[in-house]
Design an enzyme around this catalytic site. Sequence first.
Site, PDB file in Angstrom:
ATOM      1  CB  CYS A 272      -0.951   0.118   1.177  1.00 13.83           C
ATOM      2  SG  CYS A 272      -2.192  -1.173   1.222  1.00 13.83           S
TER       3      CYS A 272
ATOM      4  CE  LYS B  48      14.000 -11.958  -8.241  1.00  9.35           C
ATOM      5  NZ  LYS B  48      14.734 -11.717  -7.039  1.00  9.35           N
TER       6      LYS B  48
ATOM      7  NE  ARG C  56       4.716   1.742   0.054  1.00  9.36           N
ATOM      8  CZ  ARG C  56       5.670   1.648   0.970  1.00  9.36           C
ATOM      9  NH1 ARG C  56       6.917   1.863   0.638  1.00  9.36           N
ATOM     10  NH2 ARG C  56       5.389   1.347   2.218  1.00  9.36           N
TER      11      ARG C  56
ATOM     12  CG  HIS D 122      18.328 -37.430  -1.090  1.00 10.68           C
ATOM     13  ND1 HIS D 122      18.663 -38.667  -0.623  1.00 10.68           N
ATOM     14  CD2 HIS D 122      19.501 -36.772  -1.282  1.00 10.68           C
ATOM     15  CE1 HIS D 122      19.985 -38.769  -0.518  1.00 10.68           C
ATOM     16  NE2 HIS D 122      20.512 -37.625  -0.922  1.00 10.68           N
TER      17      HIS D 122
ATOM     18  CE  LYS E 285      11.779  -3.387  -4.567  1.00 11.62           C
ATOM     19  NZ  LYS E 285      12.499  -4.515  -5.154  1.00 11.62           N
TER      20      LYS E 285
ATOM     21  CG  ASN F 106       0.977   0.814   4.343  1.00 14.70           C
ATOM     22  OD1 ASN F 106       0.687  -0.379   4.284  1.00 14.70           O
ATOM     23  ND2 ASN F 106       2.219   1.245   4.275  1.00 14.70           N
ATOM     24  N   GLY F 107      -1.482  -0.775   6.361  1.00 14.61           N
ATOM     25  CA  GLY F 107      -1.257  -1.566   7.568  1.00 14.61           C
ATOM     26  C   GLY F 107      -2.470  -2.431   7.856  1.00 14.61           C
TER      27      GLY F 107
ATOM     28  CD1 TRP G 206      -0.045  -6.424  -2.821  1.00 13.24           C
ATOM     29  CD2 TRP G 206      -0.412  -6.918  -0.666  1.00 13.24           C
ATOM     30  NE1 TRP G 206       0.252  -7.743  -2.639  1.00 13.24           N
ATOM     31  CE2 TRP G 206       0.037  -8.082  -1.330  1.00 13.24           C
ATOM     32  CE3 TRP G 206      -0.704  -7.000   0.691  1.00 13.24           C
ATOM     33  CZ2 TRP G 206       0.203  -9.296  -0.680  1.00 13.24           C
ATOM     34  CZ3 TRP G 206      -0.546  -8.214   1.340  1.00 13.24           C
ATOM     35  CH2 TRP G 206      -0.088  -9.347   0.653  1.00 13.24           C
TER      36      TRP G 206
ATOM     37  CD  GLU H 207      10.086 -12.193  -7.443  1.00 11.36           C
ATOM     38  OE1 GLU H 207       9.357 -11.685  -6.585  1.00 11.36           O
ATOM     39  OE2 GLU H 207      11.323 -12.089  -7.422  1.00 11.36           O
TER      40      GLU H 207
END
Length: 616
Positions: free
Chosen positions: A2, A493, A27, A512, A611, A100-101, A74, A496
């Site tokens: 956010c 990498k 973000r 294994h 991010k 944000n939070g 987000w 994502e």
Amino acid sequence: MCGIVAYTGSRPALPILLEGLKRLEYRGYDSAGVALHEEGQFQIYKQAGKVSALARSVAGVPLSATTGIAHTRWATHGAPTDPNAHPHLSYDGEVVLVHNGIIENYAALRARLAAEGIPFASETDTEVLVHWIAWHRRRRPHASWEEVLREAFASVEGTFGIAMLVRSEPGLVILIRRFSPLLIGLGEGEFIAASDATAIVAYTRRVVYLEEDEVALLHPSQEAPQIFSLADRRREARVEYIDWDVSAIERGGFPHYMLKEIFEQPNALRDCMRGRIRQEPLEVRLGGISSVMDRLLAAPRLTLVGCGTSWHAALVGEYLLEQLARIPTEVEYASEFRYRDPVIGPQDVVIGISQSGETADTLAALRLAKEKGALALGITNVVGSSIPRETHAGIYIHAGPEIGVASTKAFTAQLTALTMLALHLGAARYTLDRTLHDTLLEALLRLPDQVEATLHALNEPVRALAERFHTVSNALYLGRGYNFPVALEGALKLKEISYIHAEGYPAAEMKHGPIALVDEGMLVVVIALRDSLYEKVLGNVQEVRARGGRIVAIATEGDTEIQAYAEAVLYVPEVPEPLSPILTVLPLQLLAYHAAVLRGCDVDQPRNLAKSVTVE
Ligand code: F6R
């Protein structure tokens, strides 16, 4: 996670807010919204989707408002829908805010407000917050904001960075911070506040960082922000300067930030080493930790914590610190460390590695370490972020702003910082042979040029290779020793940004279990350098080949033997083993990038990611 922007001054607020949102979009990009304040009225525009969609829908809005707040989301509580988008308006129309939070006790607060007959329009914890503040304001209409907010926030649990407007107080922006970062840019007769500096530097480089549990009142009629604490603490706002400018956050001709940042690695490494390596005698100087060297040298062990790519850097750090400084080193996911009651005491040193310096789990792990009396250090990129502010000491990696959601230059700069730390401690503890120390340091100094040459040599071949492989559904990345963490990083990498399922494994572990997955459709990327484990890795490659896997090898320049084992070989220059991850990761970054572009993925803003992960 956010992004918040707020502006109050004499210029039209809307373009400044939209520009700020575009800068902060890395973000979070589930929804975007803006609230403007003009002549005692709010205008609120918000919708699911990216900032560009919001910008299109407000294209015709008059530019007369000079105060406003904005948000890019987000999603945590509630799906990314229009009603759940921020800003949220209070039930009485008096307060509008962005957040944000996470409000942890939102259910209890919601129940209390519902009992008062207050209606809810969304599923978000943020809406609870805005009603909660407005309700407290209404109960004490003549009290100051300091009194009202102290009372309101005494019963709010969780994390928040908040920007809010008050209908009856034109020009006023109120910021409130607990855990989620906020900083205030100081202009001439104006303030622009945001979750990070990228939204501010185009206007001013003079900033004030809001600290834990602080509130700032911004009004263009006042020269400085009025800051008070939710607890009973006062401080003078200290003005700091951002040491980079807006050109650092432009794409500079590259199609994506990620590619730009991959190609910025030579300079990121140079900047990380600048002023820290002295000739005659050849030695590392790390000013950021000089005040805590005694404790560092006495530590019986080090614990490195981080998340994602930074955790991979920590794994390489473990090899470096144990081999070169001979200090027992453990690596932990920050999120696991903090919840398992670790045995940590005053003799311990816990080092948090974080590009953003804001990752909630890493920050909380460091706080826990401090509480237990340990020395808490940070290896961070973002200057002035929470981790360097809250730790005892640390090392900045100086990689410059990293905007692409997939971390690239921060990783290699973290490895550079960890190498310098290991050499520094090895020299100070006399555990490192002087010749090896000098050899490694000289090789480290040559590395930026080698990174530059490697990137230019490999970009096109890797793009061509990606043409061949970008349609695979699964990939396995294998490496050993120093390059096992690089295998993990290569797989991360790829998954994502291209959404190809990928796993990283120590090459010998493959038999294994994971070898059962290998068939003709499996891309297997093997880091097979001519180092101490070369013959062993070749044996592992044979095992994959026997089962039809399609092998791409990352190999040492001049090694022709490997060609017989692999469908394609990407060469990197020969360097001492401890430095090799800084080179071997380059083709893996490029492979992920080109595969994602060819698959039509949004490279800089991959789905579901953000991010800076400021929630736990
Ligand atoms: C992957 C990536 C993430 C971050 C992780 C930690 O490309 O970027 O895995 O590495 O979220 O972030 P920082 O380093 O900011 O603590």
